[in-house]
Design a protein around this motif. Structure first.
Motif, PDB file in Angstrom:
ATOM      1  N   TYR A 103      -4.331  -6.645   2.711  1.00 23.71           N
ATOM      2  CA  TYR A 103      -5.587  -6.853   1.986  1.00 23.71           C
ATOM      3  C   TYR A 103      -6.527  -7.645   2.883  1.00 23.71           C
ATOM      4  CZ  TYR A 103      -3.647  -5.056  -2.337  1.00 23.71           C
ATOM      5  OH  TYR A 103      -3.103  -4.234  -3.304  1.00 23.71           O
ATOM      6  N   ARG A 124       0.826  -1.224   0.000  1.00 24.80           N
ATOM      7  CA  ARG A 124       0.000   0.000   0.000  1.00 24.80           C
ATOM      8  C   ARG A 124       0.856   1.268   0.000  1.00 24.80           C
ATOM      9  NH1 ARG A 124      -5.266  -1.592  -1.110  1.00 24.80           N
ATOM     10  NH2 ARG A 124      -5.977  -3.171   0.334  1.00 24.80           N
ATOM     11  N   GLU A 168      -9.774  -7.918   2.857  1.00 28.12           N
ATOM     12  CA  GLU A 168     -10.962  -8.490   2.238  1.00 28.12           C
ATOM     13  C   GLU A 168     -10.680  -9.919   1.775  1.00 28.12           C
ATOM     14  OE1 GLU A 168      -9.174  -5.969   0.293  1.00 28.12           O
ATOM     15  OE2 GLU A 168      -9.779  -4.536   1.802  1.00 28.12           O
ATOM     16  N   GLY A 194     -12.239 -11.968  -0.012  1.00 27.30           N
ATOM     17  CA  GLY A 194     -12.613 -12.277  -1.379  1.00 27.30           C
ATOM     18  C   GLY A 194     -11.797 -11.560  -2.438  1.00 27.30           C
ATOM     19  N   SER A 195     -10.822 -10.753  -2.030  1.00 25.72           N
ATOM     20  CA  SER A 195     -10.030 -10.014  -3.014  1.00 25.72           C
ATOM     21  C   SER A 195      -9.156 -10.973  -3.814  1.00 25.72           C
ATOM     22  CB  SER A 195      -9.157  -8.962  -2.326  1.00 25.72           C
ATOM     23  OG  SER A 195      -8.063  -9.573  -1.667  1.00 25.72           O
ATOM     24  N   GLU A 196      -8.779 -10.568  -5.002  1.00 30.45           N
ATOM     25  CA  GLU A 196      -7.914 -11.392  -5.844  1.00 30.45           C
ATOM     26  C   GLU A 196      -6.569 -11.648  -5.163  1.00 30.45           C
ATOM     27  OE1 GLU A 196      -8.738 -13.060  -8.706  1.00 30.45           O
ATOM     28  OE2 GLU A 196     -10.726 -12.354  -8.105  1.00 30.45           O
ATOM     29  N   VAL A 197      -6.088 -10.660  -4.431  1.00 27.76           N
ATOM     30  CA  VAL A 197      -4.819 -10.828  -3.716  1.00 27.76           C
ATOM     31  C   VAL A 197      -4.944 -11.927  -2.674  1.00 27.76           C
ATOM     32  CG1 VAL A 197      -3.188  -9.696  -2.142  1.00 27.76           C
ATOM     33  CG2 VAL A 197      -4.035  -8.472  -4.165  1.00 27.76           C
ATOM     34  N   ARG A 198      -5.997 -11.890  -1.888  1.00 21.96           N
ATOM     35  CA  ARG A 198      -6.186 -12.923  -0.861  1.00 21.96           C
ATOM     36  C   ARG A 198      -6.404 -14.302  -1.473  1.00 21.96           C
ATOM     37  NH1 ARG A 198      -7.070 -11.154   4.569  1.00 21.96           N
ATOM     38  NH2 ARG A 198      -7.246 -13.361   5.026  1.00 21.96           N
ATOM     39  N   LYS A 199      -7.013 -14.358  -2.654  1.00 20.81           N
ATOM     40  CA  LYS A 199      -7.185 -15.648  -3.329  1.00 20.81           C
ATOM     41  C   LYS A 199      -5.831 -16.254  -3.696  1.00 20.81           C
ATOM     42  CE  LYS A 199     -11.762 -14.654  -5.194  1.00 20.81           C
ATOM     43  NZ  LYS A 199     -12.533 -14.323  -6.409  1.00 20.81           N
ATOM     44  N   ASP A 229      -3.614  -3.520  -8.361  1.00 22.63           N
ATOM     45  CA  ASP A 229      -3.949  -4.830  -7.808  1.00 22.63           C
ATOM     46  C   ASP A 229      -3.622  -5.958  -8.776  1.00 22.63           C
ATOM     47  OD1 ASP A 229      -4.702  -3.719  -5.427  1.00 22.63           O
ATOM     48  OD2 ASP A 229      -6.843  -4.091  -5.662  1.00 22.63           O
ATOM     49  N   THR A 230      -3.767  -5.720 -10.075  1.00 26.96           N
ATOM     50  CA  THR A 230      -3.375  -6.715 -11.069  1.00 26.96           C
ATOM     51  C   THR A 230      -1.875  -6.987 -10.966  1.00 26.96           C
ATOM     52  OG1 THR A 230      -5.103  -5.890 -12.540  1.00 26.96           O
ATOM     53  CG2 THR A 230      -3.434  -7.281 -13.535  1.00 26.96           C
ATOM     54  N   THR A 258      -4.330  -2.345 -13.458  1.00 29.20           N
ATOM     55  CA  THR A 258      -4.478  -1.748 -12.128  1.00 29.20           C
ATOM     56  C   THR A 258      -3.288  -2.169 -11.267  1.00 29.20           C
ATOM     57  OG1 THR A 258      -5.653  -3.626 -11.138  1.00 29.20           O
ATOM     58  CG2 THR A 258      -7.023  -1.945 -12.229  1.00 29.20           C
TER      59      THR A 258
END
Length: 194
Positions: A112, A27, A114, A116-121, A53-54, A51
């Motif tokens: 991160y 961050r 959340e 459900g975020s892509e990072v956490r996945k 996050d990507t 992005t």
């Protein structure tokens, strides 16, 4: 005369992001800082990563591939017993390097929140891979409840990464090896007939 090809623009962006994210936190690092470090334009950056996050997902996937490759290589060359010993030594060596900040995945998960975020996945997928690999290794060493042993080994790995960052890292590798084999030995004894 062989020459190493220059890294692709995508790799240069990932190299810059890896260095900055690990040193300063995800961050805290802006896309502009990554663009500057990689020596590219904003247009080039966003052509490769739409992005930030990507980019974070790509950074973690790349780190996951490196860690998986290392452990797979250790297993192929040394068997499960030797691989666990070398894994502990590798964690100890990494923890002693200047700038060590613990586990990239634990650090990313902390930033991160959340689930459900892509990072956490990506973090969850990598941790699942570690557990499955540890279970396979424990099973190969004669542990009957390999899944339980894998959970314990995962906790030890996480603890070693945090200890290497927060405490004196000099003994992380040897302490991790002793703890890993305490779990394996206790699990083997529990699975042996009386």
């Amino acid at each position: 005369m062989s020459t190493t090809p220059a890294p692709s623009t995508r790799d240069r962006i990932l190299d810059a992001a890896t260095e900055l994210f690990y040193a300063h936190g995800i961050r805290a690092v802006s896309a502009d800082k990554i663009i500057e470090r990689a020596g590219i334009t904003k247009v080039t950056f966003y052509r490769h990563f739409r992005t930030k996050d990507t980019l974070v997902v790509a950074y973690l996937e790349r780190q996951a591939a490196r860690e998986r490759g290392l452990l797979d290589e250790l297993r192929a060359s040394a068997g499960d017993d030797g691989a666990l010993r070398r894994f502990a030594a590798t964690v100890g060596t990494e923890a002693c390097k200047p700038g060590f900040r613990g586990c990239s995945f634990i650090n990313a998960a902390a930033e991160y929140a959340e689930p459900g975020s892509e990072v956490r996945k990506v973090v969850a997928e990598h941790r699942t891979w570690y557990r499955q690999t540890f279970a396979a290794m424990a099973s190969g060493l004669g542990v009957a409840d390999a899944e339980q042993a894998a959970e314990e080994l995962m906790m030890l790995r996480d603890g070693a990464m945090l200890s290497g960052y927060l405490d004196d890292p000099d003994h992380v590798g040897s302490a991790l090896e002793r703890a890993i084999f305490a779990v394996i030995d206790a699990s083997q004894a529990a699975s042996s007939p009386a």
